[in-house]
Motif scaffolding. Structure first.
Motif, PDB file in Angstrom:
ATOM      1  N   ILE A   1     -16.420  -2.427 -13.252  1.00 10.80           N
ATOM      2  CA  ILE A   1     -17.697  -2.236 -12.575  1.00 10.80           C
ATOM      3  C   ILE A   1     -18.381  -3.597 -12.500  1.00 10.80           C
ATOM      4  CG2 ILE A   1     -19.890  -1.010 -12.558  1.00 10.80           C
ATOM      5  CD1 ILE A   1     -18.583   1.289 -13.961  1.00 10.80           C
ATOM      6  N   ASN A   2     -18.539  -4.084 -11.286  1.00 13.98           N
ATOM      7  CA  ASN A   2     -18.909  -5.464 -11.021  1.00 13.98           C
ATOM      8  C   ASN A   2     -20.405  -5.622 -10.721  1.00 13.98           C
ATOM      9  OD1 ASN A   2     -18.378  -8.198 -10.574  1.00 13.98           O
ATOM     10  ND2 ASN A   2     -17.863  -7.889  -8.422  1.00 13.98           N
ATOM     11  N   LYS A   3     -20.830  -6.862 -10.687  1.00  7.82           N
ATOM     12  CA  LYS A   3     -22.172  -7.281 -10.240  1.00  7.82           C
ATOM     13  C   LYS A   3     -23.287  -6.844 -11.181  1.00  7.82           C
ATOM     14  CE  LYS A   3     -20.800  -7.379  -5.361  1.00  7.82           C
ATOM     15  NZ  LYS A   3     -21.154  -7.061  -3.965  1.00  7.82           N
ATOM     16  N   PHE A   4     -23.019  -6.844 -12.492  1.00  4.21           N
ATOM     17  CA  PHE A   4     -24.092  -6.508 -13.434  1.00  4.21           C
ATOM     18  C   PHE A   4     -25.030  -7.686 -13.671  1.00  4.21           C
ATOM     19  CE2 PHE A   4     -22.956  -2.283 -14.128  1.00  4.21           C
ATOM     20  CZ  PHE A   4     -23.940  -1.700 -14.920  1.00  4.21           C
ATOM     21  N   ASP A   5     -24.733  -8.825 -13.036  1.00  3.26           N
ATOM     22  CA  ASP A   5     -25.683  -9.927 -13.062  1.00  3.26           C
ATOM     23  C   ASP A   5     -26.793  -9.691 -12.047  1.00  3.26           C
ATOM     24  OD1 ASP A   5     -23.679 -10.189 -11.077  1.00  3.26           O
ATOM     25  OD2 ASP A   5     -24.263 -12.262 -10.721  1.00  3.26           O
ATOM     26  N   ARG A   6     -26.690  -8.594 -11.285  1.00  3.67           N
ATOM     27  CA  ARG A   6     -27.744  -8.179 -10.359  1.00  3.67           C
ATOM     28  C   ARG A   6     -28.265  -6.817 -10.826  1.00  3.67           C
ATOM     29  NH1 ARG A   6     -24.477  -9.255  -4.660  1.00  3.67           N
ATOM     30  NH2 ARG A   6     -23.523 -11.243  -5.256  1.00  3.67           N
ATOM     31  N   ASP A   7     -29.300  -6.339 -10.154  1.00  2.00           N
ATOM     32  CA  ASP A   7     -29.791  -5.007 -10.488  1.00  2.00           C
ATOM     33  C   ASP A   7     -28.710  -3.985 -10.176  1.00  2.00           C
ATOM     34  OD1 ASP A   7     -32.225  -5.902 -11.384  1.00  2.00           O
ATOM     35  OD2 ASP A   7     -33.221  -5.675  -9.446  1.00  2.00           O
ATOM     36  N   ALA A   8     -28.425  -3.146 -11.148  1.00  3.26           N
ATOM     37  CA  ALA A   8     -27.360  -2.162 -11.000  1.00  3.26           C
ATOM     38  C   ALA A   8     -27.868  -0.791 -11.455  1.00  3.26           C
ATOM     39  CB  ALA A   8     -26.137  -2.581 -11.819  1.00  3.26           C
ATOM     40  N   ARG A   9     -27.037   0.206 -11.239  1.00  2.00           N
ATOM     41  CA  ARG A   9     -27.376   1.544 -11.696  1.00  2.00           C
ATOM     42  C   ARG A   9     -27.109   1.670 -13.185  1.00  2.00           C
ATOM     43  NH1 ARG A   9     -24.150   5.241  -7.587  1.00  2.00           N
ATOM     44  NH2 ARG A   9     -24.559   6.763  -9.225  1.00  2.00           N
TER      45      ARG A   9
ATOM     46  N   ILE B   1     -24.961  -5.056 -21.802  1.00  2.00           N
ATOM     47  CA  ILE B   1     -26.239  -5.291 -22.485  1.00  2.00           C
ATOM     48  C   ILE B   1     -27.206  -5.814 -21.429  1.00  2.00           C
ATOM     49  CG2 ILE B   1     -27.410  -6.484 -24.386  1.00  2.00           C
ATOM     50  CD1 ILE B   1     -24.616  -6.933 -25.636  1.00  2.00           C
ATOM     51  N   GLY B   2     -27.999  -4.898 -20.861  1.00  2.00           N
ATOM     52  CA  GLY B   2     -28.931  -5.257 -19.799  1.00  2.00           C
ATOM     53  C   GLY B   2     -28.231  -5.399 -18.463  1.00  2.00           C
ATOM     54  N   MET B   3     -29.003  -5.860 -17.478  1.00  2.00           N
ATOM     55  CA  MET B   3     -28.465  -6.085 -16.131  1.00  2.00           C
ATOM     56  C   MET B   3     -29.366  -7.061 -15.398  1.00  2.00           C
ATOM     57  SD  MET B   3     -29.597  -2.603 -14.092  1.00  2.00           S
ATOM     58  CE  MET B   3     -28.928  -1.469 -15.290  1.00  2.00           C
ATOM     59  N   GLY B   4     -28.923  -7.525 -14.240  1.00  2.00           N
ATOM     60  CA  GLY B   4     -29.720  -8.459 -13.450  1.00  2.00           C
ATOM     61  C   GLY B   4     -29.990  -9.743 -14.222  1.00  2.00           C
TER      62      GLY B   4
ATOM     63  N   PHE C   1     -17.186  -3.625 -17.740  1.00  2.00           N
ATOM     64  CA  PHE C   1     -18.378  -4.072 -17.015  1.00  2.00           C
ATOM     65  C   PHE C   1     -18.402  -5.595 -17.002  1.00  2.00           C
ATOM     66  CE2 PHE C   1     -19.344   0.130 -18.554  1.00  2.00           C
ATOM     67  CZ  PHE C   1     -20.104   0.719 -17.555  1.00  2.00           C
ATOM     68  N   GLY C   2     -19.013  -6.164 -15.946  1.00  2.00           N
ATOM     69  CA  GLY C   2     -19.123  -7.617 -15.920  1.00  2.00           C
ATOM     70  C   GLY C   2     -19.612  -8.128 -14.580  1.00  2.00           C
ATOM     71  N   SER C   3     -19.384  -9.418 -14.366  1.00  2.00           N
ATOM     72  CA  SER C   3     -19.772 -10.087 -13.125  1.00  2.00           C
ATOM     73  C   SER C   3     -18.666 -11.057 -12.738  1.00  2.00           C
ATOM     74  CB  SER C   3     -21.085 -10.859 -13.302  1.00  2.00           C
ATOM     75  OG  SER C   3     -21.274 -11.784 -12.245  1.00  2.00           O
ATOM     76  N   ALA C   4     -17.969 -10.746 -11.656  1.00  2.00           N
ATOM     77  CA  ALA C   4     -16.889 -11.623 -11.216  1.00  2.00           C
ATOM     78  C   ALA C   4     -17.423 -12.960 -10.720  1.00  2.00           C
ATOM     79  CB  ALA C   4     -16.078 -10.936 -10.115  1.00  2.00           C
ATOM     80  N   LEU C   5     -18.602 -12.926 -10.068  1.00  3.53           N
ATOM     81  CA  LEU C   5     -19.149 -14.148  -9.487  1.00  3.53           C
ATOM     82  C   LEU C   5     -19.468 -15.180 -10.560  1.00  3.53           C
ATOM     83  CD1 LEU C   5     -19.858 -15.266  -6.688  1.00  3.53           C
ATOM     84  CD2 LEU C   5     -22.203 -14.513  -7.065  1.00  3.53           C
TER      85      LEU C   5
END
Length: 527
Positions: A143-151, A175-178, A257-261
């Motif tokens: 599940i990608n893009k947790f460095d942005r606002d996510a569900r 742990i958190g998001m965005g 969970f994470g952020s590919a970018l």
């Protein structure tokens, strides 16, 4: 020199061949870049968003992919990591190119499903998952893009289970998001990984037996940390048990969970994936029997054909999944469809658009055969006296049609060459009018026509004119029952590449009218 059965078993056991699937823009190609970075294949990860520079994704090697920032063809990349030989097949996310992706899924042993943390399950994700489920392919979820606002993570887990009908097991928890994405609580490896550790050489905080950080915890006072502990407590109490057998059967998906970018969480995913991803598995033949990967005789099938991977040389590559035995450069094989022998002397392995000659390869590997027109998608090749014919690859009946012609009549040679080579890739189907022999193209989606037109001009220097014929229903008819007078403005009579006749009905009403007028004529939807 052939390797021994023991050496073959050792080599095959190290192979991990998987496809990355997702809806467009979920971050699939960016994750591929990061995996190549870990494998030492690239020094710097590119992103398809960086259209202003030359730093495009390695897997998006085609010019139109770089200009539009999308993947429109599957690409193959190979590298070594942690004692394993990894074959990644990066697939197009756009629905108009589903057929390419579906065929690619026949050539892999597992799949990685990439989901946008803000959007959750999207239509294309659902379609591709269903194909994996049908084949019993193990599925791993990032599940990608947790460095942005996510569900909320729990909402995403519930959606996966309810929409896709598969159990989830979160291997880690965000742990958190965005802007407040602080890291992940790594359940499996019993550690906390921080996005911004105080010491980059020490990115992990070990967890004690009580599930708490052993020692100083720089985020202990953060609200996100407490939310994570609450989430972990809930899934420990109410979540599913980790079940390796269910993962192998495709009934449970490990979730990361994470952020590919920002390249966070991808390495943890890769290392854990390699612990549970399957080695090459048996492949079914069309008679229902299976070919074992450790069988001594070589066998494989063509799941993709690609023209002009190197525009300077106008080459054509047939992608082959090796299903059993060992490939040795220069070996003779039998092409099942024709029964004719072929020598495999010019063979390559891939790193997207770069490649190297390969001397040997084993079951699980993907090799590329330089093709002068011998191969078709779905062909089986083998050694030994026992014929091997693998099950048929999926094909879609086209729904949209255009009449295509050369803009410059003086360039008919390049026009015909381009059409011949591009239709062999399987993305568009070629037909000809039964009486005038006009070329007609059929495709699942409009984007395929746009790509075809772009490539004809840029790869074959042939501008084409496309006259839309609209949506049609293709139905084949037995030649013995055919009377050309059956054709009308509502049911165009054409022939396919094999010369077999078919009607293109403009709608269901036209097809029903035809059936009523000619009740003894049998129509089929075969390809």
């Amino acid at each position: 020199m052939m390797i021994t059965s023991k050496e073959l078993a050792q080599a095959v056991s190290k192979r991990r061949t998987f496809a990355i699937i997702s809806h467009p823009d979920a971050g699939k190609t960016t994750i591929t870049e990061q995996l190549l970075l870990f494998g030492g294949v690239v020094r710097e990860a590119g992103t398809v968003k960086g259209r202003g520079s030359s730093n495009f994704a390695k897997s998006d090697w085609m010019e139109i992919e770089q200009k539009r920032g999308i993947s429109v063809t599957s690409s193959v990349m190979q590298f070594d990591y942690d004692g394993k030989r990894i074959n990644i097949l990066d697939t197009p996310g756009h629905e108009d190119f589903s057929e390419d992706t579906y065929r690619t899924l026949m050539a892999v042993d597992s799949a990685v499903m990439v989901i946008d943390g803000a959007k959750g399950i999207e239509p294309q994700t659902r379609k591709l998952f269903q194909i994996c489920k049908m084949r019993g392919i193990p599925i791993f979820t990032f599940i990608n893009k947790f460095d942005r606002d996510a569900r909320e993570p729990l909402d995403l887990m519930n959606e996966i289970e309810e929409t896709l009908g598969i159990e989830t097991y979160p291997m880690d928890w965000p742990i958190g998001m965005g802007r407040q994405f602080l890291g992940v609580y790594d359940r499996f490896n019993k550690r906390v990984a921080l996005t911004h550790p105080a010491d980059p050489d020490q990115p992990y905080l070990p967890l004690g037996d009580d599930g708490m950080v052993a020692g100083d915890n720089p985020i202990a006072g953060e609200g996100e940390w407490q939310d994570t502990l609450d989430g972990i407590e809930l899934i420990e109490m109410a979540g599913t048990e980790f079940d390796e057998a269910k993962i192998a059967a495709g009934d449970q998906t490990p979730v990361f969970f994470g952020s590919a970018l920002t390249n966070f969480g991808v390495k943890t995913f890769l290392e854990t994936y390699l612990k549970f991803a399957p080695a090459p598995s048996p492949h079914k033949q069309d008679d229902g029997t299976a070919v074992e990967p450790l069988a001594p005789e070589f066998s494989g099938f063509v799941f993709k054909i690609q023209a002009n991977m190197n525009p300077k040389h106008r080459d054509r590559i047939a992608f082959v999944r090796i299903c059993s035995g060992e490939f040795i450069r220069g070996m003779d094989v039998t092409l099942e469809r024709t029964g004719k022998p072929l020598r495999l002397s010019n063979v390559t392995e891939f790193m997207a658009n770069t490649r190297e000659n390969v001397e040997t390869a084993v079951a699980g590997d993907i090799i590329g055969l330089y093709d002068t027109g011998n191969f078709q998608i779905g062909d089986s090749i083998y050694t030994g006296k026992q014929a091997v014919k693998f099950e048929k690859l999926p094909q879609f009946t086209p729904e949209l049609f255009v009449r295509v012609s050369a803009k410059n009549v003086m360039k008919q040679k390049s026009f015909h060459k381009g059409i011949t080579q591009l239709v062999q890739e399987g993305a568009v189907q070629l037909y000809q009018s039964y009486t005038t022999n006009d070329y007609i193209l059929g495709a699942v989606g409009q984007l395929q026509f746009e790509v075809f037109k772009f490539r004809m001009q840029n790869e074959y220097n042939s501008e084409v004119i496309m006259e839309p014929l609209g949506s049609k229903t293709a139905r084949w008819i037995d030649l013995e029952q055919l009377d050309p007078k059956m054709a009308s403005s509502r049911n165009m009579l054409v022939k396919d590449r094999n010369g077999d006749p078919l009607f293109l009905f403009e709608n269901q009403f036209a097809e029903n009218w035809f059936k009523q007028k000619y009740p003894d004529v049998k129509l089929t939807a075969k390809l």
